[in-house]
Design a protein around this motif. Structure first.
Motif, PDB file in Angstrom:
ATOM      1  N   SER A 119       0.814  -1.221   0.000  1.00  0.00           N
ATOM      2  CA  SER A 119       0.000   0.000   0.000  1.00  0.00           C
ATOM      3  C   SER A 119       0.844   1.267   0.000  1.00  0.00           C
ATOM      4  O   SER A 119       0.309   2.362  -0.200  1.00  0.00           O
ATOM      5  CB  SER A 119      -0.909   0.022   1.232  1.00  0.00           C
ATOM      6  OG  SER A 119      -0.126   0.189   2.412  1.00  0.00           O
ATOM      7  N   GLY A 120       2.152   1.124   0.255  1.00  0.00           N
ATOM      8  CA  GLY A 120       3.027   2.281   0.388  1.00  0.00           C
ATOM      9  C   GLY A 120       3.320   2.664   1.822  1.00  0.00           C
ATOM     10  O   GLY A 120       4.118   3.577   2.082  1.00  0.00           O
ATOM     11  N   THR A 121       2.683   1.991   2.785  1.00  0.00           N
ATOM     12  CA  THR A 121       2.991   2.205   4.203  1.00  0.00           C
ATOM     13  C   THR A 121       4.349   1.588   4.516  1.00  0.00           C
ATOM     14  O   THR A 121       4.658   0.491   4.046  1.00  0.00           O
ATOM     15  CB  THR A 121       1.895   1.593   5.086  1.00  0.00           C
ATOM     16  OG1 THR A 121       0.678   2.329   4.868  1.00  0.00           O
ATOM     17  CG2 THR A 121       2.244   1.647   6.557  1.00  0.00           C
ATOM     18  N   ALA A 164      -0.229  -9.994  -1.521  1.00  0.00           N
ATOM     19  CA  ALA A 164      -1.527  -9.312  -1.490  1.00  0.00           C
ATOM     20  C   ALA A 164      -1.604  -8.244  -0.413  1.00  0.00           C
ATOM     21  O   ALA A 164      -2.562  -7.458  -0.387  1.00  0.00           O
ATOM     22  CB  ALA A 164      -2.644 -10.338  -1.284  1.00  0.00           C
ATOM     23  N   GLY A 165      -0.623  -8.228   0.489  1.00  0.00           N
ATOM     24  CA  GLY A 165      -0.605  -7.225   1.542  1.00  0.00           C
ATOM     25  C   GLY A 165      -1.505  -7.512   2.719  1.00  0.00           C
ATOM     26  O   GLY A 165      -1.663  -6.679   3.609  1.00  0.00           O
ATOM     27  N   ASP A 166      -2.096  -8.716   2.769  1.00  0.00           N
ATOM     28  CA  ASP A 166      -3.028  -9.042   3.844  1.00  0.00           C
ATOM     29  C   ASP A 166      -2.345  -9.710   5.037  1.00  0.00           C
ATOM     30  O   ASP A 166      -2.986  -9.956   6.060  1.00  0.00           O
ATOM     31  CB  ASP A 166      -4.147  -9.935   3.327  1.00  0.00           C
ATOM     32  CG  ASP A 166      -3.629 -11.232   2.707  1.00  0.00           C
ATOM     33  OD1 ASP A 166      -2.447 -11.283   2.285  1.00  0.00           O
ATOM     34  OD2 ASP A 166      -4.414 -12.205   2.643  1.00  0.00           O
ATOM     35  N   PRO A 182      -2.331 -10.518  10.734  1.00  0.00           N
ATOM     36  CA  PRO A 182      -3.249 -10.117   9.656  1.00  0.00           C
ATOM     37  C   PRO A 182      -3.259  -8.606   9.502  1.00  0.00           C
ATOM     38  O   PRO A 182      -3.206  -7.865  10.495  1.00  0.00           O
ATOM     39  CB  PRO A 182      -4.608 -10.639  10.135  1.00  0.00           C
ATOM     40  CG  PRO A 182      -4.485 -10.738  11.621  1.00  0.00           C
ATOM     41  CD  PRO A 182      -3.054 -11.040  11.916  1.00  0.00           C
ATOM     42  N   LEU A 183      -3.320  -8.146   8.242  1.00  0.00           N
ATOM     43  CA  LEU A 183      -3.280  -6.715   7.951  1.00  0.00           C
ATOM     44  C   LEU A 183      -4.488  -6.305   7.121  1.00  0.00           C
ATOM     45  O   LEU A 183      -5.076  -7.115   6.398  1.00  0.00           O
ATOM     46  CB  LEU A 183      -2.012  -6.368   7.163  1.00  0.00           C
ATOM     47  CG  LEU A 183      -0.665  -6.748   7.757  1.00  0.00           C
ATOM     48  CD1 LEU A 183       0.454  -6.324   6.812  1.00  0.00           C
ATOM     49  CD2 LEU A 183      -0.469  -6.123   9.134  1.00  0.00           C
ATOM     50  N   ALA A 191      -4.732  -5.780  11.439  1.00  0.00           N
ATOM     51  CA  ALA A 191      -6.173  -6.027  11.552  1.00  0.00           C
ATOM     52  C   ALA A 191      -6.442  -7.124  12.580  1.00  0.00           C
ATOM     53  O   ALA A 191      -7.541  -7.670  12.642  1.00  0.00           O
ATOM     54  CB  ALA A 191      -6.737  -6.429  10.193  1.00  0.00           C
ATOM     55  N   GLY A 192      -5.437  -7.455  13.363  1.00  0.00           N
ATOM     56  CA  GLY A 192      -5.546  -8.498  14.381  1.00  0.00           C
ATOM     57  C   GLY A 192      -4.253  -8.573  15.162  1.00  0.00           C
ATOM     58  O   GLY A 192      -3.333  -7.772  14.951  1.00  0.00           O
ATOM     59  N   GLU A 193      -4.176  -9.544  16.042  1.00  0.00           N
ATOM     60  CA  GLU A 193      -3.005  -9.686  16.899  1.00  0.00           C
ATOM     61  C   GLU A 193      -1.952 -10.590  16.259  1.00  0.00           C
ATOM     62  O   GLU A 193      -2.296 -11.550  15.561  1.00  0.00           O
ATOM     63  CB  GLU A 193      -3.411 -10.270  18.252  1.00  0.00           C
ATOM     64  CG  GLU A 193      -4.271  -9.333  19.088  1.00  0.00           C
ATOM     65  CD  GLU A 193      -3.575  -8.021  19.368  1.00  0.00           C
ATOM     66  OE1 GLU A 193      -2.392  -8.039  19.780  1.00  0.00           O
ATOM     67  OE2 GLU A 193      -4.200  -6.953  19.168  1.00  0.00           O
TER      68      GLU A 193
END
Length: 301
Positions: A119-121, A164-166, A182-183, A191-193
């Motif tokens: 994503s560029g982060t 996929a960046g997930d 998880p992202l 998006a999680g621990e």
């Protein structure tokens, strides 16, 4: 999953010395596919290496402070991670301008591992200059703001992301644990621990890593003289021998991203140890037959 670090899978692939200049602490390699140029650092000696594959030249740039990683912004600029913050560096001429301070008020710490999410982060890590326990942290630069994600890290390493960046990965070399988290693929934020994916036991420690186009994790093993390849479930599939014992970080290079640049270091080695490891500190090119991929550009806003 526990990886006992057995060497039964060790492979010898065709390997050459990309740079014979010995790095005290070689780290942070990355590859700019638009110019066919590799970049990496000698953190301790405040040096930035630039290798142009077109003509085979390596240029060494002296830096004003310790730095450990960079990300491409655009054709003219890079974002450099240093011991006191993030700087925008002009590729032509090397002028550096502060973008954002990071632990600038803490003289005990410096920067270490980092990598750009699709994503560029930009994820980046800090640690104690003497690897003081839990002195570091992992942060994310997202839309121009730096957020601390994980405190109390001793030696942040292996920051990398699924294609996929997930999924994100990171390690604390001091504990030899590689985490999976998880992202949100659109932001590169958790998006999680985190959960432990790999517990490395045996020779060496988990160091820098990168993920290929198939989602395999290529991890340099510090003290093990190799790069281990794991699948997303944490199973070790391959181990590629590196000629220096303290292999530190890999990057996919070349127009088809099939080769692997691997940095190394002589940090904490005495004269006898260096003599027993004659290729110490050099930077290598492995004909790995990888299915690598390009590094994303960092997004500043």
């Amino acid at each position: 999953m526990t990886d006992h670090g057995a060497d039964a899978l060790m492979e010898d692939v065709p390997t050459s010395v990309l740079s014979a200049e010995r790095c005290h602490l070689g780290e942070g390699p990355t590859y700019d596919a638009t110019t066919d140029t590799a970049w990496w650092f000698d953190i301790r000696e405040r040096r930035l290496f630039e290798h142009r594959f077109a003509d085979g030249r390596t240029v060494i740039h002296e830096l004003p402070k310790m730095a450990s990683a960079l990300a491409r912004i655009d054709d003219a600029r890079q974002l450099i991670l240093t011991e006191d913050g993030l700087y925008i560096r002009q590729i032509a001429g090397g002028r550096m301008e502060l973008f954002a301070a990071l632990e600038a008020d803490n003289a005990l710490t410096r920067s270490n591992d980092a990598r750009v999410h699709p994503s560029g982060t930009f994820w980046l890590g800090t640690m104690g200059k003497r690897a003081e326990k839990a002195a570091g942290a992992i942060y994310a630069l997202h839309r121009g703001r730096i957020t601390r994600l994980y405190p109390d890290i001793t030696i942040p390493n292996a920051i990398c992301f699924s294609p996929a960046g997930d999924i994100g990965y990171f390690a604390d070399t001091a504990t030899n644990l590689l985490y999976r988290v998880p992202l949100d693929a659109s932001t590169g934020l958790p998006a999680g621990e985190p959960a432990v994916l790999i517990r490395h036991e045996g020779t060496g420690g988990i160091d820098g890593a990168v993920v290929d186009a198939d989602g395999l994790i290529w991890n340099a093993r510090w003290g093990g003289g190799c790069v281990d390849v794991y699948d997303p479930a944490g199973r070790r599939l391959r181990s590629l021998q590196v000629p220096a014992r303290q292999s530190s970080c890999p990057a996919f290079v070349g127009r088809d991203f099939s080769r692997l640049l691997v940095t190394s270091a002589w940090q904490d080695m005495d004269a006898a140890q260096r003599a027993a490891d004659p290729e110490h500190g050099k930077t290598f090119l492995l004909e790995a037959s990888a299915r690598g991929r390009a590094e994303p550009d960092v997004r500043l806003a």
